[in-house]
Design a protein around this motif. Structure first.
Motif, PDB file in Angstrom:
ATOM      1  N   ARG A   1       0.764  -1.196   0.091  1.00 42.98           N
ATOM      2  CA  ARG A   1      -0.040   0.019  -0.038  1.00 42.98           C
ATOM      3  C   ARG A   1       0.899   1.246   0.047  1.00 42.98           C
ATOM      4  O   ARG A   1       0.638   2.365   0.561  1.00 42.98           O
ATOM      5  CB  ARG A   1      -0.841   0.042   1.215  1.00 42.98           C
ATOM      6  N   SER A   2       2.048   1.172  -0.793  1.00 41.26           N
ATOM      7  CA  SER A   2       3.128   2.420  -0.472  1.00 41.26           C
ATOM      8  C   SER A   2       2.498   3.422  -1.310  1.00 41.26           C
ATOM      9  O   SER A   2       1.822   3.234  -2.324  1.00 41.26           O
ATOM     10  CB  SER A   2       4.202   1.974  -1.276  1.00 41.26           C
ATOM     11  N   ASN A   3       2.407   4.529  -0.508  1.00 41.32           N
ATOM     12  CA  ASN A   3       1.941   5.906  -1.167  1.00 41.32           C
ATOM     13  C   ASN A   3       2.903   7.026  -1.431  1.00 41.32           C
ATOM     14  O   ASN A   3       2.832   8.063  -1.835  1.00 41.32           O
ATOM     15  CB  ASN A   3       0.674   6.341  -0.678  1.00 41.32           C
ATOM     16  N   VAL A   4       4.331   6.391  -1.281  1.00 36.24           N
ATOM     17  CA  VAL A   4       5.332   7.330  -1.488  1.00 36.24           C
ATOM     18  C   VAL A   4       6.319   6.637  -1.889  1.00 36.24           C
ATOM     19  O   VAL A   4       6.847   5.385  -1.565  1.00 36.24           O
ATOM     20  CB  VAL A   4       5.762   7.770  -0.225  1.00 36.24           C
ATOM     21  N   LEU A   5       7.220   7.056  -2.758  1.00 34.62           N
ATOM     22  CA  LEU A   5       8.596   6.544  -3.244  1.00 34.62           C
ATOM     23  C   LEU A   5       9.831   7.536  -3.463  1.00 34.62           C
ATOM     24  O   LEU A   5       9.835   8.138  -4.447  1.00 34.62           O
ATOM     25  CB  LEU A   5       8.025   5.724  -4.771  1.00 34.62           C
ATOM     26  N   PRO A   6      10.583   7.136  -2.742  1.00 37.53           N
ATOM     27  CA  PRO A   6      12.125   8.132  -2.829  1.00 37.53           C
ATOM     28  C   PRO A   6      12.588   7.517  -4.250  1.00 37.53           C
ATOM     29  O   PRO A   6      12.686   6.275  -4.332  1.00 37.53           O
ATOM     30  CB  PRO A   6      12.913   8.169  -1.806  1.00 37.53           C
TER      31      PRO A   6
ATOM     32  N   SER B   1      17.810  12.281  -2.376  1.00 34.92           N
ATOM     33  CA  SER B   1      18.705  13.011  -1.153  1.00 34.92           C
ATOM     34  C   SER B   1      17.841  14.168  -0.591  1.00 34.92           C
ATOM     35  O   SER B   1      18.261  14.664   0.195  1.00 34.92           O
ATOM     36  CB  SER B   1      19.739  13.696  -2.036  1.00 34.92           C
ATOM     37  N   ASN B   2      16.515  14.180  -1.047  1.00 36.14           N
ATOM     38  CA  ASN B   2      15.648  15.077  -0.146  1.00 36.14           C
ATOM     39  C   ASN B   2      14.763  14.620   0.678  1.00 36.14           C
ATOM     40  O   ASN B   2      13.934  15.115   1.346  1.00 36.14           O
ATOM     41  CB  ASN B   2      14.733  16.223  -1.178  1.00 36.14           C
ATOM     42  N   ALA B   3      14.962  13.135   0.810  1.00 33.21           N
ATOM     43  CA  ALA B   3      13.839  12.455   1.381  1.00 33.21           C
ATOM     44  C   ALA B   3      13.999  12.667   3.032  1.00 33.21           C
ATOM     45  O   ALA B   3      12.795  12.625   3.498  1.00 33.21           O
ATOM     46  CB  ALA B   3      14.061  11.017   1.239  1.00 33.21           C
ATOM     47  N   TYR B   4      15.092  13.025   3.471  1.00 38.42           N
ATOM     48  CA  TYR B   4      15.318  13.203   4.688  1.00 38.42           C
ATOM     49  C   TYR B   4      14.576  14.592   5.478  1.00 38.42           C
ATOM     50  O   TYR B   4      14.306  14.684   6.570  1.00 38.42           O
ATOM     51  CB  TYR B   4      16.933  13.492   5.127  1.00 38.42           C
ATOM     52  N   LEU B   5      13.958  15.324   4.172  1.00 43.28           N
ATOM     53  CA  LEU B   5      13.562  16.654   4.623  1.00 43.28           C
ATOM     54  C   LEU B   5      11.984  16.367   5.170  1.00 43.28           C
ATOM     55  O   LEU B   5      11.338  17.198   5.846  1.00 43.28           O
ATOM     56  CB  LEU B   5      13.401  17.528   3.446  1.00 43.28           C
ATOM     57  N   LEU B   6      11.480  15.076   4.952  1.00 43.74           N
ATOM     58  CA  LEU B   6      10.358  14.684   5.306  1.00 43.74           C
ATOM     59  C   LEU B   6      10.291  13.630   6.464  1.00 43.74           C
ATOM     60  O   LEU B   6      10.748  12.492   6.181  1.00 43.74           O
ATOM     61  CB  LEU B   6       9.332  14.106   4.203  1.00 43.74           C
ATOM     62  N   PRO B   7      10.172  14.398   7.947  1.00 45.47           N
ATOM     63  CA  PRO B   7      10.318  13.255   8.955  1.00 45.47           C
ATOM     64  C   PRO B   7       9.332  12.162   8.879  1.00 45.47           C
ATOM     65  O   PRO B   7       9.746  11.196   9.450  1.00 45.47           O
ATOM     66  CB  PRO B   7       9.997  14.143  10.123  1.00 45.47           C
ATOM     67  N   GLU B   8       8.281  12.332   8.332  1.00 49.62           N
ATOM     68  CA  GLU B   8       7.455  11.039   8.278  1.00 49.62           C
ATOM     69  C   GLU B   8       7.856   9.973   7.150  1.00 49.62           C
ATOM     70  O   GLU B   8       7.558   8.864   7.567  1.00 49.62           O
ATOM     71  CB  GLU B   8       6.014  11.672   7.820  1.00 49.62           C
ATOM     72  N   LEU B   9       8.687  10.460   6.432  1.00 51.31           N
ATOM     73  CA  LEU B   9       9.102   9.627   5.460  1.00 51.31           C
ATOM     74  C   LEU B   9      10.581   8.824   5.789  1.00 51.31           C
ATOM     75  O   LEU B   9      10.705   7.658   5.690  1.00 51.31           O
ATOM     76  CB  LEU B   9       9.540  10.273   3.930  1.00 51.31           C
ATOM     77  N   VAL B  10      11.153   9.635   6.492  1.00 52.45           N
ATOM     78  CA  VAL B  10      12.507   9.286   7.374  1.00 52.45           C
ATOM     79  C   VAL B  10      12.734   9.752   8.545  1.00 52.45           C
ATOM     80  O   VAL B  10      13.366  10.697   8.696  1.00 52.45           O
ATOM     81  CB  VAL B  10      13.807   9.894   6.189  1.00 52.45           C
ATOM     82  N   PRO B  11      12.025   8.966   9.660  1.00 51.56           N
ATOM     83  CA  PRO B  11      12.153   9.429  10.893  1.00 51.56           C
ATOM     84  C   PRO B  11      13.267   9.209  11.527  1.00 51.56           C
ATOM     85  O   PRO B  11      13.645   9.866  12.693  1.00 51.56           O
ATOM     86  CB  PRO B  11      10.989   8.295  11.652  1.00 51.56           C
ATOM     87  N   ASP B  12      14.097   7.904  10.966  1.00 51.22           N
ATOM     88  CA  ASP B  12      15.380   7.796  11.644  1.00 51.22           C
ATOM     89  C   ASP B  12      16.239   8.035  10.260  1.00 51.22           C
ATOM     90  O   ASP B  12      16.336   7.194   9.292  1.00 51.22           O
ATOM     91  CB  ASP B  12      15.430   6.342  12.149  1.00 51.22           C
ATOM     92  N   ARG B  13      17.339   8.795  10.281  1.00 54.91           N
ATOM     93  CA  ARG B  13      18.227   9.042   8.917  1.00 54.91           C
ATOM     94  C   ARG B  13      19.231   7.861   8.897  1.00 54.91           C
ATOM     95  O   ARG B  13      19.780   7.818   7.866  1.00 54.91           O
ATOM     96  CB  ARG B  13      18.895  10.562   9.107  1.00 54.91           C
TER      97      ARG B  13
ATOM     98  N   TYR C   1      18.320   8.105  -0.553  1.00 58.30           N
ATOM     99  CA  TYR C   1      17.529   7.071   0.233  1.00 58.30           C
ATOM    100  C   TYR C   1      16.751   6.471  -1.095  1.00 58.30           C
ATOM    101  O   TYR C   1      16.075   5.631  -0.920  1.00 58.30           O
ATOM    102  CB  TYR C   1      16.701   7.448   1.138  1.00 58.30           C
ATOM    103  N   GLY C   2      16.912   7.135  -2.354  1.00 58.14           N
ATOM    104  CA  GLY C   2      16.023   6.438  -3.328  1.00 58.14           C
ATOM    105  C   GLY C   2      16.160   5.157  -3.886  1.00 58.14           C
ATOM    106  O   GLY C   2      17.311   4.634  -4.021  1.00 58.14           O
ATOM    107  N   ALA C   3      15.132   4.482  -4.432  1.00 59.54           N
ATOM    108  CA  ALA C   3      15.168   3.441  -5.211  1.00 59.54           C
ATOM    109  C   ALA C   3      15.671   3.572  -6.543  1.00 59.54           C
ATOM    110  O   ALA C   3      15.383   4.570  -7.124  1.00 59.54           O
ATOM    111  CB  ALA C   3      13.797   2.382  -5.198  1.00 59.54           C
TER     112      ALA C   3
END
Length: 499
Positions: A161-166, A246-258, A394-396
């Motif tokens: 049910r992924s709704n986000v993809l780096p 490389s911008n994924a860390y800007l969303l804490p909900e996406l990357v809660p732990d860097r 962090y991207g695939a």
């Protein structure tokens, strides 16, 4: 005649691709190793989209195959040591003149080879049995192998049910839709602009008040109506936020732990925000995925409504993933008759006894070296993240399904299905847009003009050699690219993609 009753022809299994990958993982050790590392290994990057594959089942069967190989290599390494010891004893005995000891040592070496032959035969028999059971059996593939780690399976289930993809930074210059296959269009296009500021006329010629709407409303409407409008049963629709790795860390909900991999799911409000007000390398697209018979073919269309009143445009991209490559069909040719099966295993064990025995230490060292290097690399990266606050991509970069697709395995039926899906999706988007505008009392004359140019100029790409699609109708293999309405009718497409 409506309502006629006809016999049901044999159908591809809906989970056929999952079963083929599970079965082939038992037959190819390197494939099993790569899948096991990709799906369950420690990592910082995102895993690509599932695209119709049951990742939990695949991970379980890959793990069984990996463990079987590890056990076999440990046994073979011990036998290899005995074989070398036997040869050294035989050589020493020959020099020392102990003839009887020479014979004992030679017989010992031959015994090692015989045991090796038996182990290789037994391991291959188990691998084939597991492959045939998962491919031909009636049970669900995930029930035929023990679970892997609980947290790993939880992450894989979340991907459904992924709704986000780096997406990896290296793909940003091409497109963010990593793992979706080859373009069906020669390039991404823009449909529009369409004037949405003029109200429609009501009864008696009076202008109707335009009902307020935004891009989120349009995306929601298209997502809900596309399956019925296009006639593509089972069409999967989802708004998904694509984020530069490389911008994924800007969303804490996406990357809660860097120091850990990103989450596959974020709050719906963030997905909507990526459509209403795109962020830094963050945009939301409506993803339409149609999986063909048995999962052999996947066609995806990605849409983004650009609503800058008084104009509306659609950003459109279409991709396809072909059937699995040839090695995934080996399970079809495994012998089933008792004698044929026995003879095939005998030939396999005889041909591979020496390579298996001599190669076991190297395979064990390669696994240990990879594990050490991977752990060391991740440890260094995590230390730099904590101490130096470095930015990580962090991207695939791809998906498991795309990685093992091969257009040489696509026949006429798959090519025609891809064309049919693409045409239906294209026309479905246009029809849904028209209905949406009419429902909101928007005059559609501008849309009608744009639609004529869109359908006249739509162009389909060739993929790897022979044309996937033949010329005909509004689809063209040659001629000028029509990315969208031209001249006074609207804007053109994006620049041609790099090969």
């Amino acid at each position: 005649m409506a309502g006629r009753v006809l016999p049901l022809l044999p159908q591809y299994r809906k989970d056929g691709v999952t079963r083929r990958i599970c079965a082939t993982a038992h037959l190819h050790d390197e494939l099993a190793r790569d899948i096991d590392r990709d799906l369950t290994g420690d990592r910082l990057t995102a895993i690509g989209l599932t695209l119709g594959i049951n990742f939990v089942a695949v991970a379980r069967h890959a793990r069984v195959a990996v463990r079987r190989r590890k056990v076999l290599d440990r046994q073979l390494a011990a036998l290899g040591a005995l074989f070398i010891a036997s040869l050294l004893i035989a050589l020493w005995s020959l020099i020392a003149g102990h003839g009887s000891l020479v014979l004992v040592a030679v017989y010992g070496a031959l015994g090692v080879l015989a045991v090796t032959w038996g182990l290789v035969h037994h391991a291959q028999a188990r691998a084939r049995e597991a492959a045939q059971r998962v491919f031909h059996g009636a049970e669900k593939p995930e029930t035929l192998a023990p679970p892997v780690e609980q947290d790993a399976e939880a992450r894989l289930n979340e991907l459904k049910r992924s709704n986000v993809l780096p997406y990896a930074d290296e793909t940003a210059l091409v497109n963010p839709f990593v793992g979706s296959g080859k373009r069906l269009q020669e390039r991404e296009v823009i449909w529009g602009p369409i004037d949405v500021s003029e109200p429609a006329e009501g009864p008696g010629g009076a202008k109707l008040p335009i009902a307020d709407f935004d891009a989120i409303d349009l995306h929601t409407y298209v997502a809900r109506q596309m399956e019925s409008i296009s006639g593509l049963d089972g069409l999967r629709t989802r708004n998904r936020l694509y984020v530069l790795g490389s911008n994924a860390y800007l969303l804490p909900e996406l990357v809660p732990d860097r120091t850990r991999r990103p989450n596959p799911h974020v709050p719906k409000q963030l997905v909507q925000a990526g459509l209403q007000q795109p962020g830094a390398g963050m945009r939301t697209h409506l993803c339409l995925e149609r999986v063909g018979e048995g999962g052999r073919l996947i066609v995806s269309m990605y849409l983004r409504a650009i609503l800058a009143k008084p104009s509306l445009s659609w950003e459109v991209a279409a991709y396809a993933i072909p059937p699995l490559e040839a090695r995934f069909h080996e399970v079809d040719t495994l012998p089933l008759a008792r004698f044929d099966r026995w003879w095939s295993l005998v030939k396999y064990a005889t041909a591979h006894t020496w390579s298996e025995l001599s190669g076991a230490p190297g395979r064990m060292m390669e696994r240990s070296r990879w594990l050490y290097d991977n752990e060391r690399t991740l440890r260094k990266q995590r230390r730099k993240i904590k101490n130096q606050h470095i930015i990580v991509d962090y991207g695939a970069a791809t998906s498991l399904r795309e990685r093992y697709g091969d257009w040489d395995q696509a026949g006429y039926a798959e090519r025609m299905d891809a064309l049919d899906y693409l045409v239906r999706l294209q026309q479905g988007v246009l029809t849904a847009t028209e209905r949406f505008l009419k429902d909101h009392n928007v005059d559609t004359s501008s849309f009608d003009n744009a639609q004529k140019i869109i359908t006249q100029n739509y162009h389909v790409n060739n993929v790897n050699g022979p044309a996937i699609f033949g010329a005909g109708g509004t689809q063209h293999n040659n001629g000028p690219q029509g990315g969208g309405p031209q001249g006074s009718g609207g804007g053109g497409g994006t620049p041609p993609a790099k090969p």
